[in-house]
Design a protein around this motif. Structure first.
Motif, mmCIF file in Angstrom:
data_model
loop_
_atom_site.group_PDB
_atom_site.id
_atom_site.type_symbol
_atom_site.label_atom_id
_atom_site.label_comp_id
_atom_site.label_asym_id
_atom_site.label_seq_id
_atom_site.Cartn_x
_atom_site.Cartn_y
_atom_site.Cartn_z
ATOM 1 N N LEU A 26 51.051 58.804 41.933
ATOM 2 C CA LEU A 26 50.738 58.701 43.367
ATOM 3 C C LEU A 26 50.900 60.036 44.091
ATOM 4 C CD1 LEU A 26 52.525 55.331 44.254
ATOM 5 C CD2 LEU A 26 50.382 55.702 43.040
ATOM 6 N N GLY A 27 51.096 61.117 43.336
ATOM 7 C CA GLY A 27 51.344 62.406 43.965
ATOM 8 C C GLY A 27 52.751 62.534 44.502
ATOM 9 N N SER A 28 53.672 61.747 43.957
ATOM 10 C CA SER A 28 55.050 61.743 44.462
ATOM 11 C C SER A 28 55.841 62.936 43.944
ATOM 12 C CB SER A 28 55.756 60.453 44.046
ATOM 13 O OG SER A 28 55.832 60.364 42.633
ATOM 14 N N GLN A 29 56.915 63.219 44.620
ATOM 15 C CA GLN A 29 57.807 64.290 44.216
ATOM 16 C C GLN A 29 58.523 63.904 42.920
ATOM 17 O OE1 GLN A 29 60.675 65.261 47.222
ATOM 18 N NE2 GLN A 29 61.316 67.167 46.248
ATOM 19 N N MET A 30 58.800 64.912 42.079
ATOM 20 C CA MET A 30 59.565 64.674 40.864
ATOM 21 C C MET A 30 60.952 64.117 41.229
ATOM 22 S SD MET A 30 58.171 65.488 37.873
ATOM 23 C CE MET A 30 56.829 66.453 37.151
ATOM 24 N N PRO A 72 54.676 74.295 44.979
ATOM 25 C CA PRO A 72 55.534 73.868 46.095
ATOM 26 C C PRO A 72 54.778 72.954 47.050
ATOM 27 C CG PRO A 72 55.857 76.194 45.668
ATOM 28 C CD PRO A 72 54.722 75.759 44.786
ATOM 29 N N ARG A 73 55.442 71.924 47.507
ATOM 30 C CA ARG A 73 54.780 70.889 48.292
ATOM 31 C C ARG A 73 54.407 71.362 49.698
ATOM 32 N NH1 ARG A 73 55.066 66.273 45.492
ATOM 33 N NH2 ARG A 73 54.627 64.917 47.250
ATOM 34 N N ASP A 74 54.920 72.507 50.106
ATOM 35 C CA ASP A 74 54.554 73.025 51.415
ATOM 36 C C ASP A 74 53.330 73.940 51.348
ATOM 37 O OD1 ASP A 74 55.708 75.137 50.081
ATOM 38 O OD2 ASP A 74 57.043 75.730 51.721
ATOM 39 N N GLY A 75 52.702 74.033 50.161
ATOM 40 C CA GLY A 75 51.507 74.860 50.022
ATOM 41 C C GLY A 75 50.306 74.229 50.709
ATOM 42 N N ILE A 76 49.255 75.029 50.843
ATOM 43 C CA ILE A 76 48.069 74.594 51.580
ATOM 44 C C ILE A 76 47.087 73.848 50.693
ATOM 45 C CG2 ILE A 76 46.683 76.674 51.111
ATOM 46 C CD1 ILE A 76 45.733 76.563 54.007
ATOM 47 N N PRO A 109 53.194 79.691 47.459
ATOM 48 C CA PRO A 109 52.040 79.267 46.675
ATOM 49 C C PRO A 109 50.754 79.898 47.200
ATOM 50 C CG PRO A 109 52.753 77.517 48.147
ATOM 51 C CD PRO A 109 53.803 78.567 48.238
ATOM 52 N N PRO A 110 49.689 79.889 46.377
ATOM 53 C CA PRO A 110 48.461 80.578 46.773
ATOM 54 C C PRO A 110 47.936 80.111 48.127
ATOM 55 C CG PRO A 110 48.357 79.957 44.469
ATOM 56 C CD PRO A 110 49.597 79.312 45.025
ATOM 57 N N SER A 111 47.361 81.047 48.848
ATOM 58 C CA SER A 111 46.857 80.773 50.199
ATOM 59 C C SER A 111 45.399 80.331 50.137
ATOM 60 C CB SER A 111 46.979 82.037 51.050
ATOM 61 O OG SER A 111 46.091 83.031 50.549
ATOM 62 N N SER A 112 44.819 80.101 51.313
ATOM 63 C CA SER A 112 43.415 79.696 51.396
ATOM 64 C C SER A 112 42.487 80.758 50.829
ATOM 65 C CB SER A 112 43.041 79.391 52.851
ATOM 66 O OG SER A 112 43.262 80.518 53.669
ATOM 67 N N GLU A 113 42.915 82.009 50.841
ATOM 68 C CA GLU A 113 42.104 83.093 50.272
ATOM 69 C C GLU A 113 41.788 82.826 48.800
ATOM 70 O OE1 GLU A 113 42.401 87.965 49.634
ATOM 71 O OE2 GLU A 113 44.180 86.793 50.162
ATOM 72 N N VAL A 114 42.726 82.212 48.086
ATOM 73 C CA VAL A 114 42.524 81.868 46.679
ATOM 74 C C VAL A 114 41.826 80.530 46.537
ATOM 75 C CG1 VAL A 114 43.725 81.261 44.533
ATOM 76 C CG2 VAL A 114 44.469 83.244 45.868
ATOM 77 N N TRP A 115 42.241 79.548 47.330
ATOM 78 C CA TRP A 115 41.757 78.186 47.115
ATOM 79 C C TRP A 115 40.346 77.946 47.626
ATOM 80 C CZ3 TRP A 115 43.708 75.603 43.473
ATOM 81 C CH2 TRP A 115 45.083 75.642 43.181
ATOM 82 N N VAL A 125 39.626 66.697 43.101
ATOM 83 C CA VAL A 125 40.385 67.816 42.554
ATOM 84 C C VAL A 125 41.865 67.470 42.456
ATOM 85 C CG1 VAL A 125 40.905 68.919 44.792
ATOM 86 C CG2 VAL A 125 40.686 70.339 42.729
ATOM 87 N N ILE A 126 42.497 67.996 41.410
ATOM 88 C CA ILE A 126 43.959 68.156 41.393
ATOM 89 C C ILE A 126 44.177 69.645 41.616
ATOM 90 C CG2 ILE A 126 46.119 67.912 40.128
ATOM 91 C CD1 ILE A 126 44.860 65.834 38.375
ATOM 92 N N PRO A 127 44.601 70.043 42.798
ATOM 93 C CA PRO A 127 44.661 71.472 43.121
ATOM 94 C C PRO A 127 45.962 72.130 42.658
ATOM 95 C CG PRO A 127 45.153 70.183 45.061
ATOM 96 C CD PRO A 127 44.899 69.196 43.963
#
Length: 694
Positions: free
Chosen positions: A219-223, A195-199, A167-173, A188-190
């Protein structure tokens, strides 16, 4: 250094900054921005307190509020105060809390350094100065109209495809979150289903933003089906599994700023009863949603004291709530949604468009908010790559009407990929800050902030942009965005090539009605012919204005204005010639149909050229992942179509049309096949036939 003239403080050279004693991550990020801004404007990097000699005095002090400051006692408040220290006059940026300091720093940067909220996204030129003069006067921040103000970075394919990392890195976000903070946003909803391991969530919180959630991920839970593949996604059958996911989400986020979304939809953002037909009445559906939301609410309150919670009244949940079938806790913020086109009514579902009012009734107590779109993706007529096609006065009217109805506790704005939608995002920035807007005055200020000259002409282009849009339906918000030229067009090609053109394409009823397919195509053609005129005139005027601009402004205007008109005009023309091709084909004028299909493909390809032209410098590959409007797919679809048409009369040798229309008469009766049977390419044949038929 700092000089004190009468009535002003002058900053020049290496400015000394005293940072607050409590350097939290959001404050560190804001200080990083301030240091960068000072260096860009004055040409020297500021000196922070820890690098200043003990005998020196900081001329810009940043600190938390004390009672003597008279700073407003509310969340996110800040003020500027002039101070005297050892005979030196300085300025203090004072925040009531952490976000107050962040906003104070960024507002200082905007007012005195000239760094605008969207400096990064519009390539604002930073004017370098020898010194900065600041008046010796206090400043107190106004209280924003809306408590929770933020963006839903949705359908963000450009942000995903722009850089290699996924997923996009801090350079994008980082530029996304910085722009939001500079707009006074705090939530924000970023991204969507990243993927849940994104920054993205971690960085948003680190920069001081509240995070909230997509209504399909309560609640931001996983599908559910990702966590438990192969299981039936039924709360009735396995409540403990759903609750396990909710608890994990609560545990993961309980130490962050979170606006908790309570919701219950099915997998893939669909009504849950699509997977469980036993819920066959409104009573049953509403009872289940009410039960689940109450359970989620109770679970959060067990872990967190007074957590802010909201419910998205979106789609079927809004209908059930309006019908009295859904019961919500009293202190939950009810979020009302527009239809994707900026109108506060229920959204269109395929061909159903009930347009039920989507604002709280006068007797509906509690707190209310908005989920609003200035960009949308719906496979019909939405604007995804292009600016919001409605007028500024229309947008102003809808938001102000919603505020008047009490929906002002929260405003979650679908901001898409940021860069194409800056003007509309800036309008909302002012609306969520002050509650109202003078659209003309805002536009004048907007163009003067981002362009060096020809402000009146540029403002005229923004105003006339909405006037050029194709009105495809009877309502004021029925205005075509870029997807109008592509999704229906590809559907028409598929319907045609599958041999279904003797029957209506039911997918087009929303746009052209329940009429025979040929009449559907004709109605599209008529609307597109009008659009070719209006967008052609707008683009002509745009080019006249751009020719007068200095190079930097011209490049900016190409990206922020001409780009949008080019996508509209190329889409109009591509779709128009597709319709003409079908008409010629149905009359068995196959060579002409082939030429028209080629014309369609060439015009659509001009849209790709516009994407590539806008990908300069840091924007290289920005539109690489155009998967939603998907201009490339349309070009390929039309190319397939013209190959199909060429098989009607030019097959199998693909020489017959050349012989009939293009070969000199003297050659037709004496040529030798071994020297004349090299078939022309589709493009060359089409170009030569176009000249012949002209």
């Amino acid at each position: 250094m700092n000089q004190h003239a009468v009535g002003q403080i002058t900053f020049k050279g290496k400015v000394r900054i005293q940072a607050p004693s409590l350097l939290t991550p959001p404050v560190r990020h804001a200080l990083r921005m301030l240091v960068r801004d000072f260096e860009a404007v004055l040409g020297e990097k500021p000196e922070m307190a820890e690098a200043v000699n003990s005998s020196d005095t900081a001329t810009l002090t940043i600190r938390y509020a004390e009672e003597r400051d008279g700073c407003a006692q509310r969340a996110e408040a800040f003020c500027f105060r002039v101070h005297e220290d050892n005979g030196t006059t300085g300025l203090s940026i004072i925040g009531y809390d952490e976000l107050g300091i962040v906003y104070g720093i960024l507002e200082f940067s905007r007012i005195y350094l000239g760094i605008e909220p969207f400096w990064y996204w519009v390539d604002q030129p930073i004017n370098q100065k020898d010194e900065i003069a600041i008046p010796c006067s206090d400043y107190d921040s106004p209280e924003p109209k809306v408590r929770y103000r933020g963006w839903f970075v949705n359908d963000e394919v450009c942000l995903i495809g722009w850089k290699d990392a996924y997923p996009p890195s801090s350079e994008v976000w980082e530029p996304v979150f910085e722009a939001l903070l500079r707009c006074g946003g705090n939530m924000v909803i970023p991204g969507t289903d990243l993927p849940r391991d994104g920054i993205h969530y971690k960085l948003a919180a680190e920069m001081g933003l509240w995070v909230t959630h997509h209504h399909a991920e309560p609640l931001g839970s996983q599908m559910f089906l990702r966590a438990f593949p192969g299981r039936t996604a039924s709360y009735k059958e396995a409540p403990e599994l759903f609750e396990r996911l909710w608890q994990e989400a609560i545990d993961e986020q309980k130490d962050r700023r979170v606006l908790w979304v309570l919701s219950f939809r099915g997998q893939g953002d669909a009504p849950f009863w699509m997977n469980d037909p036993t819920f066959d009445t409104s009573e049953k559906r509403g009872a289940m949603i009410s039960k689940v939301i109450r359970k989620q609410y109770d679970m959060i309150r067990e872990a967190i004291q007074n957590p802010p919670c909201c419910v998205a009244l979106y789609g079927e949940i809004a209908e059930l709530y309006k019908g009295g079938y859904v019961q919500l806790p009293d202190d939950v913020i009810k979020i009302w949604a527009d239809n994707g086109y900026g109108k506060m009514v229920s959204r269109r579902h395929n061909n159903q468009n009930h347009r039920v009012d989507a604002l709280p009734a006068e007797d509906d107590g509690g707190k209310h908010g908005l989920y609003y779109h200035v960009t949308f993706h719906d496979l019909q007529a939405s604007n995804h790559l292009t600016m919001y096609p409605g007028s500024a006065s229309f947008l102003k009217g809808e938001i102000e009407k919603a505020f008047a109805a009490g929906a002002d506790e929260c405003l979650l704005l679908n901001c898409g990929n940021i860069r194409p939608h800056v003007y509309s995002l800036d309008m909302i920035r002012e609306l969520w800050s002050t509650g109202t807007i003078d659209a003309r005055q805002h536009l004048s200020q907007f163009v003067s902030r981002y362009y060096a000259g020809h402000h009146e002409e540029l403002a005229e282009l923004y105003l006339r942009y909405a006037e050029a849009a194709i009105p495809y339906g009877p309502h004021g918000d029925d205005l075509a965005g870029d997807e109008y030229y592509h999704h229906p067009a590809r559907q028409i090609i598929g319907h045609w090539l599958q041999g279904k053109d003797k029957q209506s394409d039911t997918r087009q009823f929303w746009a052209v009605g329940d009429v025979p397919f040929a009449e559907q195509v004709k109605r599209f053609e008529e609307k597109l012919e009008l659009g070719m005129k209006t967008w052609g005139a707008w683009l002509k005027r745009c080019d006249e204005v751009l020719a007068q601009l200095e190079p930097a402004d011209q490049r900016r205007a190409r990206d922020q204005l001409r780009f949008h008109g080019a996508l509209h005009l190329s889409g109009c023309e591509g779709f128009y010639w597709l319709c003409r091709s079908y008409r010629a084909f149905s009359e068995q004028h196959y060579p002409q149909a082939f030429v028209y299909a080629s014309e369609s493909m060439w015009r659509y390809a001009e849209g790709l050229d516009a994407l590539r032209d806008s990908e300069h410098g840091k924007w290289a590959r920005f539109y690489e992942a155009d998967w939603l409007t998907n201009i490339q797919s349309t070009v390929q679809n039309v190319d397939t179509l013209r190959r199909f048409i060429r098989m009607h009369g030019d097959s199998p040798d693909f020489f017959l049309w050349y012989k009939e229309y293009l070969m000199p008469e003297t050659e037709k009766y004496i040529y030798l096949e071994n020297t004349h049977r090299n078939p022309l390419s589709d493009d060359e044949l089409a170009q030569r036939l176009k000249s012949y038929f002209a």
